[in-house]
Write a protein that holds these residues in place. Structure first.
Motif, PDB file in Angstrom:
ATOM      1  N   VAL A 209       7.467 -29.741 -11.904  1.00  0.00           N
ATOM      2  CA  VAL A 209       7.955 -29.663 -13.281  1.00  0.00           C
ATOM      3  C   VAL A 209       9.256 -30.456 -13.390  1.00  0.00           C
ATOM      4  CG1 VAL A 209       8.904 -28.081 -15.014  1.00  0.00           C
ATOM      5  CG2 VAL A 209       6.870 -27.432 -13.714  1.00  0.00           C
ATOM      6  N   ASP A 210       9.384 -31.251 -14.435  1.00  0.00           N
ATOM      7  CA  ASP A 210      10.588 -32.072 -14.598  1.00  0.00           C
ATOM      8  C   ASP A 210      11.749 -31.299 -15.187  1.00  0.00           C
ATOM      9  OD1 ASP A 210       9.501 -34.844 -13.879  1.00  0.00           O
ATOM     10  OD2 ASP A 210       8.061 -34.146 -15.387  1.00  0.00           O
ATOM     11  N   SER A 226      12.211 -23.742  -7.312  1.00  0.00           N
ATOM     12  CA  SER A 226      11.076 -24.072  -6.437  1.00  0.00           C
ATOM     13  C   SER A 226      10.010 -24.894  -7.152  1.00  0.00           C
ATOM     14  CB  SER A 226      10.453 -22.796  -5.875  1.00  0.00           C
ATOM     15  OG  SER A 226       9.683 -22.110  -6.857  1.00  0.00           O
ATOM     16  N   LEU A 227      10.021 -24.857  -8.481  1.00  0.00           N
ATOM     17  CA  LEU A 227       9.003 -25.567  -9.264  1.00  0.00           C
ATOM     18  C   LEU A 227       9.421 -26.974  -9.656  1.00  0.00           C
ATOM     19  CD1 LEU A 227       8.020 -22.628 -11.647  1.00  0.00           C
ATOM     20  CD2 LEU A 227       6.672 -23.515  -9.733  1.00  0.00           C
ATOM     21  N   LEU A 228      10.707 -27.294  -9.488  1.00  0.00           N
ATOM     22  CA  LEU A 228      11.206 -28.566  -9.998  1.00  0.00           C
ATOM     23  C   LEU A 228      10.803 -29.748  -9.136  1.00  0.00           C
ATOM     24  CD1 LEU A 228      14.817 -27.608 -11.146  1.00  0.00           C
ATOM     25  CD2 LEU A 228      12.862 -28.206 -12.599  1.00  0.00           C
ATOM     26  N   ALA A 229      10.470 -30.834  -9.803  1.00  0.00           N
ATOM     27  CA  ALA A 229      10.182 -32.099  -9.144  1.00  0.00           C
ATOM     28  C   ALA A 229      11.474 -32.699  -8.590  1.00  0.00           C
ATOM     29  CB  ALA A 229       9.559 -33.069 -10.154  1.00  0.00           C
ATOM     30  N   VAL A 230      11.350 -33.730  -7.812  1.00  0.00           N
ATOM     31  CA  VAL A 230      12.523 -34.490  -7.385  1.00  0.00           C
ATOM     32  C   VAL A 230      13.269 -34.965  -8.631  1.00  0.00           C
ATOM     33  CG1 VAL A 230      13.307 -36.589  -6.213  1.00  0.00           C
ATOM     34  CG2 VAL A 230      11.471 -35.196  -5.206  1.00  0.00           C
ATOM     35  N   GLU A 231      14.581 -34.738  -8.639  1.00  0.00           N
ATOM     36  CA  GLU A 231      15.444 -35.046  -9.785  1.00  0.00           C
ATOM     37  C   GLU A 231      15.075 -34.212 -11.032  1.00  0.00           C
ATOM     38  OE1 GLU A 231      16.163 -39.204 -10.415  1.00  0.00           O
ATOM     39  OE2 GLU A 231      17.061 -39.408  -8.416  1.00  0.00           O
ATOM     40  N   GLY A 232      14.492 -33.036 -10.790  1.00  0.00           N
ATOM     41  CA  GLY A 232      14.201 -32.127 -11.889  1.00  0.00           C
ATOM     42  C   GLY A 232      15.464 -31.449 -12.393  1.00  0.00           C
ATOM     43  N   ARG A 233      15.352 -30.853 -13.574  1.00  0.00           N
ATOM     44  CA  ARG A 233      16.505 -30.229 -14.228  1.00  0.00           C
ATOM     45  C   ARG A 233      16.179 -28.801 -14.632  1.00  0.00           C
ATOM     46  NH1 ARG A 233      14.029 -34.908 -15.277  1.00  0.00           N
ATOM     47  NH2 ARG A 233      14.000 -34.631 -17.538  1.00  0.00           N
ATOM     48  N   ILE A 245      23.491 -14.717  -8.895  1.00  0.00           N
ATOM     49  CA  ILE A 245      22.381 -15.115  -8.024  1.00  0.00           C
ATOM     50  C   ILE A 245      22.761 -14.809  -6.588  1.00  0.00           C
ATOM     51  CG2 ILE A 245      20.815 -16.976  -7.393  1.00  0.00           C
ATOM     52  CD1 ILE A 245      20.852 -16.245 -10.413  1.00  0.00           C
ATOM     53  N   GLU A 246      22.100 -13.826  -6.009  1.00  0.00           N
ATOM     54  CA  GLU A 246      22.377 -13.443  -4.631  1.00  0.00           C
ATOM     55  C   GLU A 246      21.577 -14.309  -3.664  1.00  0.00           C
ATOM     56  OE1 GLU A 246      24.654 -11.308  -3.940  1.00  0.00           O
ATOM     57  OE2 GLU A 246      24.995 -10.517  -5.968  1.00  0.00           O
ATOM     58  N   GLY A 247      22.217 -14.720  -2.568  1.00  0.00           N
ATOM     59  CA  GLY A 247      21.526 -15.443  -1.512  1.00  0.00           C
ATOM     60  C   GLY A 247      21.018 -16.802  -1.931  1.00  0.00           C
ATOM     61  N   PHE A 248      21.711 -17.463  -2.839  1.00  0.00           N
ATOM     62  CA  PHE A 248      21.265 -18.773  -3.336  1.00  0.00           C
ATOM     63  C   PHE A 248      21.381 -19.828  -2.235  1.00  0.00           C
ATOM     64  CE2 PHE A 248      22.771 -22.681  -5.751  1.00  0.00           C
ATOM     65  CZ  PHE A 248      21.483 -23.186  -5.902  1.00  0.00           C
ATOM     66  N   ASN A 249      20.287 -20.526  -1.975  1.00  0.00           N
ATOM     67  CA  ASN A 249      20.241 -21.596  -0.976  1.00  0.00           C
ATOM     68  C   ASN A 249      20.417 -22.942  -1.680  1.00  0.00           C
ATOM     69  OD1 ASN A 249      19.744 -23.401   1.076  1.00  0.00           O
ATOM     70  ND2 ASN A 249      17.650 -22.716   1.491  1.00  0.00           N
ATOM     71  N   LEU A 250      21.490 -23.636  -1.379  1.00  0.00           N
ATOM     72  CA  LEU A 250      21.814 -24.891  -2.059  1.00  0.00           C
ATOM     73  C   LEU A 250      20.997 -26.082  -1.571  1.00  0.00           C
ATOM     74  CD1 LEU A 250      23.792 -25.935  -4.225  1.00  0.00           C
ATOM     75  CD2 LEU A 250      25.402 -26.463  -2.380  1.00  0.00           C
ATOM     76  N   LEU A 255      18.497 -31.755  -1.426  1.00  0.00           N
ATOM     77  CA  LEU A 255      17.397 -32.570  -0.914  1.00  0.00           C
ATOM     78  C   LEU A 255      16.538 -33.169  -2.018  1.00  0.00           C
ATOM     79  CD1 LEU A 255      16.341 -30.302   2.095  1.00  0.00           C
ATOM     80  CD2 LEU A 255      17.583 -32.481   2.190  1.00  0.00           C
ATOM     81  N   ARG A 256      16.385 -32.450  -3.151  1.00  0.00           N
ATOM     82  CA  ARG A 256      15.547 -32.954  -4.240  1.00  0.00           C
ATOM     83  C   ARG A 256      16.373 -33.468  -5.423  1.00  0.00           C
ATOM     84  NH1 ARG A 256      12.789 -28.141  -3.775  1.00  0.00           N
ATOM     85  NH2 ARG A 256      12.605 -27.795  -6.034  1.00  0.00           N
ATOM     86  N   ARG A 257      17.687 -33.545  -5.219  1.00  0.00           N
ATOM     87  CA  ARG A 257      18.586 -34.110  -6.232  1.00  0.00           C
ATOM     88  C   ARG A 257      18.394 -33.414  -7.585  1.00  0.00           C
ATOM     89  NH1 ARG A 257      16.197 -38.194  -3.613  1.00  0.00           N
ATOM     90  NH2 ARG A 257      15.022 -38.971  -5.414  1.00  0.00           N
ATOM     91  N   LEU A 258      18.438 -32.095  -7.552  1.00  0.00           N
ATOM     92  CA  LEU A 258      18.209 -31.309  -8.760  1.00  0.00           C
ATOM     93  C   LEU A 258      19.489 -31.193  -9.588  1.00  0.00           C
ATOM     94  CD1 LEU A 258      16.126 -28.369  -7.216  1.00  0.00           C
ATOM     95  CD2 LEU A 258      15.320 -30.583  -8.083  1.00  0.00           C
ATOM     96  N   THR A 259      19.309 -30.984 -10.874  1.00  0.00           N
ATOM     97  CA  THR A 259      20.425 -30.744 -11.780  1.00  0.00           C
ATOM     98  C   THR A 259      20.307 -29.332 -12.342  1.00  0.00           C
ATOM     99  OG1 THR A 259      20.604 -33.057 -12.446  1.00  0.00           O
ATOM    100  CG2 THR A 259      21.558 -31.426 -13.935  1.00  0.00           C
ATOM    101  N   ILE A 260      21.377 -28.555 -12.217  1.00  0.00           N
ATOM    102  CA  ILE A 260      21.447 -27.220 -12.806  1.00  0.00           C
ATOM    103  C   ILE A 260      22.537 -27.248 -13.873  1.00  0.00           C
ATOM    104  CG2 ILE A 260      21.858 -24.769 -12.390  1.00  0.00           C
ATOM    105  CD1 ILE A 260      21.157 -25.333  -9.412  1.00  0.00           C
TER     106      ILE A 260
END
Length: 328
Positions: A209-210, A226-233, A245-250, A255-260
């Motif tokens: 998902v983009d 977990s659903l986001l594509a590479v460079e997903g937002r 958010i507990e236990g958030f793994n960055l 690795l997938r260059r995500l934007t939050i």
């Protein structure tokens, strides 16, 4: 004029109706004779004491209205008494009259009644800014919308499809999922009976998902990532669950260059909101004028029945917008 106020913090039982003199517009403001006002989740949050109005705003709830210009403040040049407008507000919409900033008043699209137009500003401002400006959704991309049958969700489906995207939604019943498909959703998931992560992955395929538009947070946060594509937002516009958010793994972000990202609309300056209004008028108003998109109105209540309107909102049994009407 009549207006709604809260007799303390709590549930819908604290909603009251009062009377006061109509306010006078200051420079750059207009006074609107309200025909209808939208009911939104932030109104319920304000009533509960967790989302107060920004400094300087009225304690009267209501973030959007449609009606007629009744008076002009000094320096207003683009509007005249009698003009029919819909407007985004910082507060005050649950009343017979309300003040609005000139740049945040938009003409009522010819395909909509004044009552219907009251369901436009809050959701269309929010969706356009977060999906297309912050989320950078483009034609051919895939959008996942949580709460697809809400006012935000029904707007996001229509606008994303109008601009050429593929849309996946989650909703809380099979009937709501079916309605989302009538609006153009390509795939709808009943989150109460289906695993939305597995279903989304199966539909979106290897690419993913983009963009995800979410108003839940909590346990949804890592699932969305977990659903986001590479460079997903991921765009967060509310937190109906925990904002922590507990236990958030960055590492997936790196690795997938995500934007939050995320935003709220209410606390922004008039100038910032005016930028969104200008973009809407250019890019979305033609779609409204042609009837290609529209606000989905579930129910209307007289102003005196604001309590019943809030009860319906909090039941989550509605599809689309809930409005209060003044009878004017």
């Amino acid at each position: 004029m009549r207006y709604v106020y809260f007799d303390g913090e709590g549930g819908p039982e604290v909603i009251r109706i009062g009377e006061a003199e109509a306010p006078a517009p200051a420079a750059g403001q207009v006074l609107i004779e309200v025909v209808a006002a939208g009911v939104n989740r932030p109104d319920c949050m304000q009533r509960a004491g967790v989302y107060p109005p920004p400094p300087g705003e009225s304690n009267v709830p209501g973030l959007e209205v449609a009606g007629r210009i009744a008076a002009l403040g000094e320096g207003v040049k683009t509007l005249q008494p009698g003009d029919e407008v819909c407007a985004l507000l910082g507060s005050g919409g649950y009343a017979d009259y309300v003040l609005a900033a000139e740049p945040l008043c938009l003409p009522v699209p010819k395909t909509l009644s004044l009552i219907e137009a009251a369901g436009v500003p809050e959701t269309f401002f929010t969706v356009y800014d977060n999906v297309f400006t912050r989320g950078r959704l483009k034609a051919g991309e895939t959008l996942l919308v949580h709460g697809g049958s809400s006012g935000i969700g029904t707007t996001a489906i229509q606008l994303a499809k109008a601009f050429g995207a593929r849309v996946i939604v989650t909703a809380g019943s099979d009937d709501k999922c079916a309605f989302c498909r009538t609006l153009g959703a390509d795939f709808a998931i009943n989150y109460k009976t289906q695993d939305f992560v597995a279903e989304t992955k199966a539909f979106a395929g290897e690419h993913g998902v983009d963009l995800v538009l979410d108003m839940v947070a909590g346990s949804y946060f890592t699932k969305n990532l977990s659903l986001l594509a590479v460079e997903g937002r991921l765009v967060q516009i509310a937190c109906s669950a925990s904002g922590k958010i507990e236990g958030f793994n960055l590492w997936p972000v790196l690795l997938r260059r995500l934007t939050i990202t995320g935003s709220t609309l209410r606390a922004r300056s008039v100038a910032q909101k005016a930028e969104v209004a200008a973009a809407l008028r250019e890019s979305v108003w033609p779609l409204l004028e042609d009837g290609k998109v529209k606000p989905i109105i579930h129910a209307t209540f007289p102003l005196e029945q604001a309590r019943e309107a809030h009860e319906l909102m909090e039941s989550s049994s509605h599809v689309g917008k809930i409005l209060l009407v003044t009878g004017r």
